[in-house]
Design a protein around this motif. Structure first.
Motif, short mmCIF file in Angstrom:
data_model
loop_
_atom_site.label_atom_id
_atom_site.label_comp_id
_atom_site.label_asym_id
_atom_site.label_seq_id
_atom_site.Cartn_x
_atom_site.Cartn_y
_atom_site.Cartn_z
N SER A 100 0.84 -1.20 0.00
CA SER A 100 0.00 0.00 0.00
C SER A 100 0.87 1.25 0.00
N MET A 101 1.88 1.25 0.86
CA MET A 101 2.75 2.41 0.97
C MET A 101 3.55 2.60 -0.31
N ILE A 102 3.97 1.49 -0.93
CA ILE A 102 4.73 1.59 -2.18
C ILE A 102 3.87 2.25 -3.26
N LEU A 103 2.60 1.83 -3.35
CA LEU A 103 1.70 2.42 -4.36
C LEU A 103 1.54 3.92 -4.13
N LEU A 104 1.40 4.30 -2.86
CA LEU A 104 1.21 5.72 -2.54
C LEU A 104 2.49 6.50 -2.82
N GLN A 105 3.62 5.94 -2.39
CA GLN A 105 4.89 6.65 -2.52
C GLN A 105 5.32 6.78 -3.98
N LEU A 106 4.92 5.84 -4.81
CA LEU A 106 5.29 5.91 -6.23
C LEU A 106 4.33 6.81 -7.01
N ASP A 107 3.37 7.41 -6.32
CA ASP A 107 2.38 8.30 -6.96
C ASP A 107 1.65 7.59 -8.10
N LEU A 108 1.33 6.33 -7.91
CA LEU A 108 0.71 5.58 -8.99
C LEU A 108 -0.78 5.87 -9.11
N VAL A 109 -1.20 6.13 -10.31
CA VAL A 109 -2.61 6.31 -10.64
C VAL A 109 -2.86 5.58 -11.95
N LYS B 95 18.27 28.56 7.36
CA LYS B 95 18.02 29.92 7.77
C LYS B 95 18.26 30.92 6.65
N TYR B 96 19.31 30.72 5.89
CA TYR B 96 19.69 31.75 4.93
C TYR B 96 19.45 31.38 3.47
N PHE B 97 19.32 30.09 3.22
CA PHE B 97 19.07 29.65 1.84
C PHE B 97 17.66 29.11 1.79
N GLU B 98 16.69 29.92 1.61
CA GLU B 98 15.35 29.35 1.62
C GLU B 98 14.82 29.21 0.21
N TYR B 99 14.46 27.98 -0.10
CA TYR B 99 13.90 27.71 -1.42
C TYR B 99 12.50 27.18 -1.26
N ILE B 100 11.65 27.48 -2.20
CA ILE B 100 10.40 26.74 -2.26
C ILE B 100 10.33 26.11 -3.64
N GLN B 101 9.67 24.98 -3.68
CA GLN B 101 9.54 24.29 -4.94
C GLN B 101 8.05 24.15 -5.22
N ILE B 102 7.66 24.41 -6.42
CA ILE B 102 6.23 24.30 -6.75
C ILE B 102 6.01 22.94 -7.40
N LEU B 103 5.19 22.14 -6.76
CA LEU B 103 5.00 20.77 -7.22
C LEU B 103 3.56 20.56 -7.69
N LYS B 104 3.42 19.62 -8.59
CA LYS B 104 2.09 19.21 -9.03
C LYS B 104 1.46 18.41 -7.90
N PRO B 105 0.21 18.68 -7.55
CA PRO B 105 -0.35 17.94 -6.43
C PRO B 105 -0.59 16.47 -6.77
N ASN B 106 -0.40 15.63 -5.80
CA ASN B 106 -0.83 14.24 -5.93
C ASN B 106 -1.23 13.76 -4.54
N SER B 111 -1.88 14.31 1.15
CA SER B 111 -2.12 13.62 2.40
C SER B 111 -1.07 13.99 3.45
N GLU B 112 0.20 14.07 3.02
CA GLU B 112 1.24 14.42 3.98
C GLU B 112 1.10 15.86 4.45
N THR B 113 0.74 16.75 3.54
CA THR B 113 0.61 18.16 3.90
C THR B 113 -0.54 18.38 4.87
N LEU B 114 -1.71 17.81 4.54
CA LEU B 114 -2.86 18.02 5.42
C LEU B 114 -2.60 17.44 6.80
#
Lengths: 343, 381
Positions: A100-109, B95-106, B111-114
């Motif tokens: 399950s975790m592998i499927l999620l971590q690989l962003d598979l759809v 502290k001094y090198f702050e980067y943000i990266q814009i990613l496509k949501p998945n 789930s990790e962010t929320l």
């Protein structure tokens, strides 16, 4: 043929799961099978509750109860999860919590192209196929000739061969092949030396990059893999362990021992020095023995080609050990930025 | 990210960079110590004062220069071990090198962010548990799936819809108890409108009323005019007293997002609101029976499961999530005694992350100890 889509009734050729009070069995629905002498005989499946004539399963509805001479069972359509619990082991397999975790971590759809090495017993492969269907594809490799062949036959008989290409190939030696160069959204490695597979993975990823995951039981494998991943420009490298525990649920009645009456002299003589009443709980007991380790999951992102920064030129072949030494000497110059050749 | 020159406010300007810099590569470090025997925490190791550092920060354009100056003015840096220097540079990098990266949501990122922002807002559903909900429910590109969710901000719906995919031939019936469904995670996924339309979000009372009574409101109200009718609908059609009293509706709203006047007006304008057709459609899908059942609720799961499991085809899986074990334990005992489910299992997860560095590999110092619980099984005929 019962892995492809949801079915209501059992047909000949289906694999079905027979559920017998906490025991699961996978049965291939064939009216006749070969016996030891090679003659075709009626297919009868022996269970602890008596014999089951497999022929009788044809036409009945999934989820139905089937009568056995000494009891009964239920037939369920197989899912990759049930298959993982019942499949014939040809190797160690990966189970549902990790899968399950592998499927999620690989962003598979659905629609994703995923590479898996090695195929092993096909436990993960079934789950990968389900996730990327109908327009995605799984390319799975095993360096064991016979295993690759058995896996191919299994996918065929399960009706999912359209979504998977199972090949016999030593990917650490030969890579994933020119056909797959620049094609993959995700690469999964379950190999003894995953670090040797990393350059091949880089080659297989799409221009847009993708997700990498490696499953290794030993931390030394993880360390070498992480080092190699970093050298090849992977980002967000992260290692985790996922374990699942099954709680044993039961109703437990415990006796209540009253001690408060001891504060005063009692009129009753002699006093009963026993528990005075019962109390009932539903408890979930933690098992005395539970899986403590399966493997480490190491995941990483390969950024899009225009962003890739590899500190080591990915060379063809497998010269990883020497690369490590080279890297340490010239790591000051972060300049040798390199766009990986996607060929 | 480049901080704006003011001291207090935390505003940044964004600048696109071709590549991120690594401090270790930019600053050549010549020497290091072998242990910490010569390092005293006396507060005097940095010769620069806080003000001087601030001036340095606003004057210099290159972060490497700031850190280099800090190091030159540090008494102890060169006595630190190589590993400890590494750690120091990592800290300064942050502290001094702050980067943000814009990613496509998945699904993984959402789930990790929320979860990181506020676990209680997704009912404490951690990503490993979420991943198992999808697999245990056997979600694939075909089949109709039934979800009851009372408070994961759309995370479970997003997970199931993501696994069903764009070409799915099935539908996801997303039942919720409130006036409006929670959609935060669903919207965050940037699904194509085609994929998004496979999810029908319906109020659980209305859709079941539609299914059993052929009408999603109480029949008494049919005589009222359409305007009154609609607002009663919004009150789950249970009381007639509060018809057309919009503020009251908002007051009694138990959902975190109160209904604004604007959205009410929007719903009142069309002759029949969209959700009325959603109820009919969902009830039609329910008639065909479902291929899986997922419940992630805050209420007691027992009645919800017993009612909704009737819509599931025999031999199909179900998954019930709850943040603590006891309600699921009780349901487990009930289901065991009824013997109409197979392979009943109550599980919980454990997940640990690792720091993998040469000669410094160990589990992360902090780990998350609450995964919630899953009750899984298969419905029998």
């Amino acid at each position: 043929m019962s892995f492809k889509c949801y079915k209501d009734k059992i047909d000949e050729g289906d694999t079905v799961i027979l559920y017998l009070s906490n025991n699961l069995h996978a049965i291939e629905v064939q009216t006749e099978i070969k016996n030891k002498k090679g003659e075709m005989v009626e297919n009868v499946f022996q269970t602890t509750f008596g014999a089951l004539k497999v022929k009788n399963l044809i036409g009945i509805e999934y989820g139905s109860r089937v009568e056995l001479s000494k009891g009964w069972g239920h037939v369920i359509q197989p899912t990759p999860e049930l298959w993982s619990l019942t499949l014939p082991h040809r190797t160690q397999i990966i189970y549902t919590p990790d899968i399950s975790m592998i499927l999620l971590q690989l962003d598979l759809v659905p629609g994703a192209i995923v590479i898996e090495a090695g195929t092993g017993s096909g436990s993960l492969t079934h789950a990968l196929i389900r996730r990327v269907r109908p327009n995605g594809h799984v390319y799975t490799f095993d360096f064991h000739d016979h295993r690759a062949k058995l896996a191919r036959e299994e996918f065929e008989s399960h009706g999912i061969a359209d979504f998977v290409t199972a090949q016999h190939r030593d990917v650490l030696e030969q890579g994933f092949g020119a056909d797959l160069s620049g094609k993959a959204d995700a690469v999964f490695l379950d190999l003894p030396k995953p670090w040797d597979g990393v350059p091949h993975a880089v080659d297989a990823f799409k221009q847009e990059g993708g997700r990498f995951c490696s499953f290794s039981p030993c931390i030394e494998q993880v360390q070498r893999t992480c080092e190699t991943l970093e050298q090849h420009g992977f980002q967000d490298i992260s290692t985790m362990e996922v374990l699942q525990t099954e709680l044993k649920v039961s109703r437990r009645t415990v006796s209540v021992r009253d001690l408060s009456f001891l504060k005063h002299k009692s009129v009753d003589n002699p006093v009963e020095e026993k528990p005075s009443s019962d109390k009932s709980y539903v408890v979930g007991a933690w098992p005395a023995s539970t899986p403590g380790h399966t493997g480490y999951l190491t995941v990483a992102t390969l950024p899009p080609a225009f962003l890739r920064k590899a500190t080591v030129k990915p060379e063809n072949g497998k010269s990883a050990p020497t690369e490590v030494i080279e890297l340490k000497s010239d790591s000051e110059s972060g300049e040798d930025k390199l766009v990986v050749d996607e060929g | 990210m480049i901080p704006k020159a003011t001291k207090r406010n935390k505003e940044y300007q964004l600048e696109i960079v071709k590549e991120t810099a690594s401090l270790k590569d930019e600053i050549g470090i010549k020497s290091c110590g072998s242990d910490n025997r010569n390092i005293y925490d006396d507060g005097h190791s940095q010769k620069l004062t806080a003000n001087e550092i601030h001036d340095l920060k606003s004057d210099s354009s290159k972060a490497a220069y700031i850190v280099e100056t800090l190091i030159t003015n540090s008494n102890t840096f060169h006595y630190k071990t190589e590993f400890s220097q590494d750690k120091y540079l990592k800290k300064k990098e942050k502290k001094y090198f702050e980067y943000i990266q814009i990613l496509k949501p998945n699904l993984r990122i959402i789930s990790e962010t929320l979860y990181k922002l506020e676990p209680t807002k997704v009912q404490g559903i951690r990503s490993d548990t979420l991943s198992q909900i999808i697999t245990m429910a056997n979600i694939s590109c075909d089949g109709n799936h039934l979800l009851y969710d009372s408070g994961s901000n759309g995370l479970v719906a997003a997970a199931l819809l993501s696994a069903m995919g764009e070409l799915s031939t099935g539908r996801l019936i997303h039942m919720h108890p409130g006036n409006m469904s929670q959609k935060q995670a669903l919207l965050a996924m940037n699904f194509s409108s085609e994929q998004y339309s496979k999810c029908i979000s319906v109020n659980v009372y209305s859709v079941l009323r539609q299914y059993y009574q052929g009408c999603d409101t109480n029949t008494i109200e049919k005589t009222h005019d359409i305007l009154e009718n609609t607002s009663t609908l919004k009150r789950k059609g249970e009381t007639i007293e509060q018809i057309a009293k919009i503020p009251k509706i908002a007051e009694s709203d138990e959902k975190p997002v109160p209904i604004t006047d604007e959205s009410d007006r929007h719903l009142l304008e069309p002759k029949k609101p969209k959700w009325h057709f959603d109820n009919i459609e969902a009830s039609n899908v329910l008639t065909e029976k479902m291929d899986s059942l997922v419940i992630a609720c805050k209420e007691d799961p027992q009645n919800i499961f017993l009612e909704l499991s009737k819509f599931v085809k025999p031999g199909r899986p179900f998954v019930i999530y709850y943040s603590v074990a006891e309600p699921l334990q009780n349901l487990f005992v009930t289901l065991k005694s009824q013997s109409n489910v197979a392979a009943l299992k109550l599980t919980c997860n454990w997940m640990r992350n690792y720091q993998i560095l040469p000669e410094r590999t160990h589990p992360e110092v902090l780990m998350n100890g609450s995964s919630g619980f899953l009750l899984t099984g298969y419905i029998l005929k």
